[in-house]
Design a protein around this motif. Structure first.
Motif, mmCIF file in Angstrom:
data_model
loop_
_atom_site.group_PDB
_atom_site.id
_atom_site.type_symbol
_atom_site.label_atom_id
_atom_site.label_comp_id
_atom_site.label_asym_id
_atom_site.label_seq_id
_atom_site.Cartn_x
_atom_site.Cartn_y
_atom_site.Cartn_z
ATOM 1 N N PRO A 101 0.794 -1.237 0.000
ATOM 2 C CA PRO A 101 0.000 0.000 0.000
ATOM 3 C C PRO A 101 0.824 1.283 0.000
ATOM 4 O O PRO A 101 2.010 1.300 0.320
ATOM 5 N N HIS A 102 0.133 2.357 -0.332
ATOM 6 C CA HIS A 102 0.687 3.712 -0.322
ATOM 7 C C HIS A 102 0.769 4.236 1.118
ATOM 8 O O HIS A 102 0.287 3.592 2.059
ATOM 9 N N ALA A 103 1.372 5.410 1.283
ATOM 10 C CA ALA A 103 1.477 6.041 2.600
ATOM 11 C C ALA A 103 0.086 6.299 3.170
ATOM 12 O O ALA A 103 -0.770 6.903 2.501
ATOM 13 N N GLY A 104 -0.131 5.848 4.390
ATOM 14 C CA GLY A 104 -1.439 5.990 5.019
ATOM 15 C C GLY A 104 -2.423 4.921 4.592
ATOM 16 O O GLY A 104 -3.524 4.839 5.150
ATOM 17 N N GLY A 105 -2.043 4.101 3.617
ATOM 18 C CA GLY A 105 -2.939 3.082 3.095
ATOM 19 C C GLY A 105 -2.874 1.798 3.894
ATOM 20 O O GLY A 105 -2.030 1.619 4.771
ATOM 21 N N SER A 106 -3.781 0.897 3.572
ATOM 22 C CA SER A 106 -3.864 -0.377 4.282
ATOM 23 C C SER A 106 -4.064 -1.508 3.287
ATOM 24 O O SER A 106 -4.336 -1.290 2.100
ATOM 25 N N ALA A 107 -3.951 -2.725 3.788
ATOM 26 C CA ALA A 107 -4.087 -3.902 2.931
ATOM 27 C C ALA A 107 -5.438 -3.925 2.228
ATOM 28 O O ALA A 107 -5.546 -4.365 1.072
ATOM 29 N N SER A 108 -6.483 -3.449 2.891
ATOM 30 C CA SER A 108 -7.827 -3.540 2.322
ATOM 31 C C SER A 108 -7.991 -2.729 1.037
ATOM 32 O O SER A 108 -8.943 -2.957 0.280
ATOM 33 N N TYR A 109 -7.076 -1.810 0.765
ATOM 34 C CA TYR A 109 -7.126 -1.061 -0.491
ATOM 35 C C TYR A 109 -7.099 -2.020 -1.684
ATOM 36 O O TYR A 109 -7.656 -1.727 -2.752
ATOM 37 N N PHE A 110 -6.481 -3.191 -1.497
ATOM 38 C CA PHE A 110 -6.309 -4.136 -2.595
ATOM 39 C C PHE A 110 -7.363 -5.243 -2.593
ATOM 40 O O PHE A 110 -7.240 -6.210 -3.356
ATOM 41 N N ARG B 225 -2.348 0.659 11.515
ATOM 42 C CA ARG B 225 -3.627 0.897 10.840
ATOM 43 C C ARG B 225 -4.525 -0.330 10.971
ATOM 44 O O ARG B 225 -4.067 -1.438 11.223
ATOM 45 N N GLN B 226 -5.834 -0.062 10.814
ATOM 46 C CA GLN B 226 -6.854 -1.100 10.902
ATOM 47 C C GLN B 226 -6.629 -1.990 12.124
ATOM 48 O O GLN B 226 -6.516 -1.496 13.238
ATOM 49 N N GLU B 227 -6.556 -3.307 11.950
ATOM 50 C CA GLU B 227 -6.422 -4.183 13.112
ATOM 51 C C GLU B 227 -5.070 -4.047 13.787
ATOM 52 O O GLU B 227 -4.873 -4.539 14.904
ATOM 53 N N ARG B 228 -4.118 -3.332 13.150
ATOM 54 C CA ARG B 228 -2.799 -3.096 13.747
ATOM 55 C C ARG B 228 -2.655 -1.644 14.230
ATOM 56 O O ARG B 228 -1.540 -1.168 14.438
ATOM 57 N N ARG B 229 -3.769 -0.963 14.418
ATOM 58 C CA ARG B 229 -3.726 0.469 14.711
ATOM 59 C C ARG B 229 -3.086 0.781 16.059
ATOM 60 O O ARG B 229 -2.644 1.913 16.283
ATOM 61 N N HIS B 230 -3.063 -0.189 16.969
ATOM 62 C CA HIS B 230 -2.476 0.063 18.285
ATOM 63 C C HIS B 230 -0.961 -0.178 18.301
ATOM 64 O O HIS B 230 -0.313 0.062 19.323
ATOM 65 N N GLU B 231 -0.411 -0.637 17.195
ATOM 66 C CA GLU B 231 1.036 -0.831 17.099
ATOM 67 C C GLU B 231 1.694 0.461 16.602
ATOM 68 O O GLU B 231 1.108 1.194 15.807
ATOM 69 N N PRO B 232 2.892 0.758 17.043
ATOM 70 C CA PRO B 232 3.568 1.955 16.555
ATOM 71 C C PRO B 232 3.935 1.825 15.077
ATOM 72 O O PRO B 232 4.292 0.733 14.607
ATOM 73 N N CYS B 233 3.818 2.917 14.352
ATOM 74 C CA CYS B 233 4.220 2.923 12.954
ATOM 75 C C CYS B 233 5.739 2.802 12.852
ATOM 76 O O CYS B 233 6.470 3.204 13.764
ATOM 77 N N ILE B 234 6.197 2.266 11.746
ATOM 78 C CA ILE B 234 7.631 2.169 11.479
ATOM 79 C C ILE B 234 8.016 3.324 10.565
ATOM 80 O O ILE B 234 7.524 3.420 9.436
ATOM 81 N N PRO C 125 -13.743 14.593 11.930
ATOM 82 C CA PRO C 125 -12.629 14.708 12.884
ATOM 83 C C PRO C 125 -12.213 13.383 13.514
ATOM 84 O O PRO C 125 -11.028 13.156 13.752
ATOM 85 N N GLU C 126 -13.172 12.489 13.775
ATOM 86 C CA GLU C 126 -12.830 11.209 14.399
ATOM 87 C C GLU C 126 -12.000 10.341 13.455
ATOM 88 O O GLU C 126 -11.034 9.693 13.867
ATOM 89 N N ILE C 127 -12.375 10.345 12.184
ATOM 90 C CA ILE C 127 -11.613 9.564 11.202
ATOM 91 C C ILE C 127 -10.225 10.159 11.024
ATOM 92 O O ILE C 127 -9.219 9.437 10.962
ATOM 93 N N VAL C 128 -10.153 11.488 10.958
ATOM 94 C CA VAL C 128 -8.856 12.155 10.806
ATOM 95 C C VAL C 128 -7.936 11.808 11.985
ATOM 96 O O VAL C 128 -6.757 11.494 11.793
ATOM 97 N N ASP C 129 -8.482 11.866 13.196
ATOM 98 C CA ASP C 129 -7.676 11.520 14.378
ATOM 99 C C ASP C 129 -7.164 10.082 14.310
ATOM 100 O O ASP C 129 -6.058 9.777 14.772
ATOM 101 N N MET C 130 -7.960 9.209 13.720
ATOM 102 C CA MET C 130 -7.599 7.797 13.644
ATOM 103 C C MET C 130 -6.490 7.549 12.618
ATOM 104 O O MET C 130 -5.607 6.725 12.837
ATOM 105 N N ILE C 131 -6.524 8.290 11.491
ATOM 106 C CA ILE C 131 -5.569 8.010 10.416
ATOM 107 C C ILE C 131 -4.305 8.859 10.483
ATOM 108 O O ILE C 131 -3.308 8.518 9.845
#
Length: 246
Positions: free
Chosen positions: A26-35, A56-65, A158-164
Motif C-alpha cells: 500500500p501507499h502512505a497511510g494506506g492499508s491492505a484492504s485497499y487491494f 492501521r486497521q487491526e494493527r492500529r495500536h502498534e507503533p508505525c515504522i 474529525p474522528e476519522i482524521v484523528d484515527m488516520i
C-alpha cells in the motif's frame, strides 16, 4: 487454500491452485484492504496478498515504522516462507519503494520476484525536498486531499482524521527521509506505472527506475493523477496479468 495469514500479510480471497502470488504494497497511510478489489478480480488465477503495515486497521495500536529499511526488513522476513511459489510485487507510491527494498533483501537470500510493478512513485534515487511530514496536521491532511486518494468526506470527519493521522505521519516520515544510492539494482524486471498528471512523479523520474534493475524495464503511462489506478483499475489489472502470464 485458506484465507488465514499472519498480521503482516492479508489474503482476502482463497486461491485453490494459483500459479503465482501477487504481493501488493500500500501507499502512505494506506492499508491492505485497499487491494481487496484486486483480490476479488484476479483470484483464483493469482494468489493475491496485501501487506499490512503496523499502525492501521487491526494493527492500529502498534507503533508505525518510520524507516523504509526497517519496514522492508520485516516484510522480507514475512514473505520468505511464501517463496515456495513464484511471486510478483505491485507497490503503489510509498509501497513501490517498500516493494523494491523488500526485493533487495530477498535477492540476498536467493529469492527474486518475477517482476516489480512500481506504481505512482519516482525512482528510488530521485530526491525532492519534501517537508510536509514535519508540518502540522492541517498541512498533512491538505496534502492527502491534493493527491485525491481518500474520500474527502472522510477527511471532513474529525474522528476519522484523528484515527488516520498517526499512520499518515509515520508513513510520510518514512518515505520522505528515504535515500537510495543510484547504483542499487535488483535483478527482477521493473514495470513502472504512472499517471500522466501525477504531481509527485515526472516522466523523467519515472524513467529512472530503469537504472535500478539489471533486467528488462518498461514504462506504462495512464490517464490521471497520483491515484490514476482508481479510475484505471481494469487497465492496471490487465497490465499486471499480461506481464505475469506472458
Amino acid at each position: 487454500m485458506s484465507t488465514e495469514t499472519g498480521i503482516w500479510v492479508r489474503r482476502f480471497q482463497p486461491a485453490p491452485a494459483p500459479r503465482t502470488r501477487l504481493i501488493c504494497f500500500p501507499h502512505a497511510g494506506g492499508s491492505a484492504s485497499y487491494f481487496h478489489p484486486v483480490a476479488k478480480e484476479l483470484s483464483p488465477r493469482l494468489d493475491v496478498l496485501a501487506v499490512q503495515y503496523p499502525g492501521r486497521q487491526e494493527r492500529r495500536h502498534e507503533p508505525c515504522i518510520e524507516d523504509i529499511g526497517v519496514l522492508a526488513d520485516h516484510v522480507a522476513e514475512e514473505l520468505l516462507p511464501l517463496a515456495d511459489q513464484p511471486m510478483a510485487f505491485f507497490g503503489h507510491s510509498m509501497g513501490a519503494v517498500v516493494a523494491f527494498e523488500a526485493a533487495r533483501r530477498l535477492m540476498a537470500r536467493d529469492v527474486s520476484p518475477l517482476v516489480l510493478f512500481a506504481s505512482g512513485r519516482r525512482a528510488p534515487s530521485c530526491l525532492r525536498t519534501e517537508t510536509v511530514h514535519q508540518e502540522g496536521d492541517r498541512a498533512l491532511i491538505a496534502e492527502v486531499r491534493r493527491l485525491g486518494g481518500t474520500d474527502s468526506r472522510m477527511l471532513d470527519d474529525p474522528e476519522i482524521v484523528d484515527m488516520i493521522l498517526p499512520s499518515l505521519r509515520g508513513d510520510y516520515t518514512a518515505i520522505m527521509t528515504y535515500r537510495c544510492p543510484a547504483d542499487v539494482r535488483i535483478d527482477a524486471p521493473i514495470i513502472t506505472m504512472v499517471g500522466d498528471s501525477d504531481p509527485h512523479v515526472s516522466m523523467d523520474e519515472a524513467m529512472r527506475w530503469k537504472e535500478h534493475t539489471s533486467g528488462p524495464f518498461e514504462l506504462q503511462v495512464f490517464p490521471g493523477g497520483h491515484f490514476y489506478l482508481n479510475s484505471q483499475a481494469a487497465a492496471v489489472m490487465r497490465t499486471i496479468t499480461e506481464n505475469i502470464f506472458r
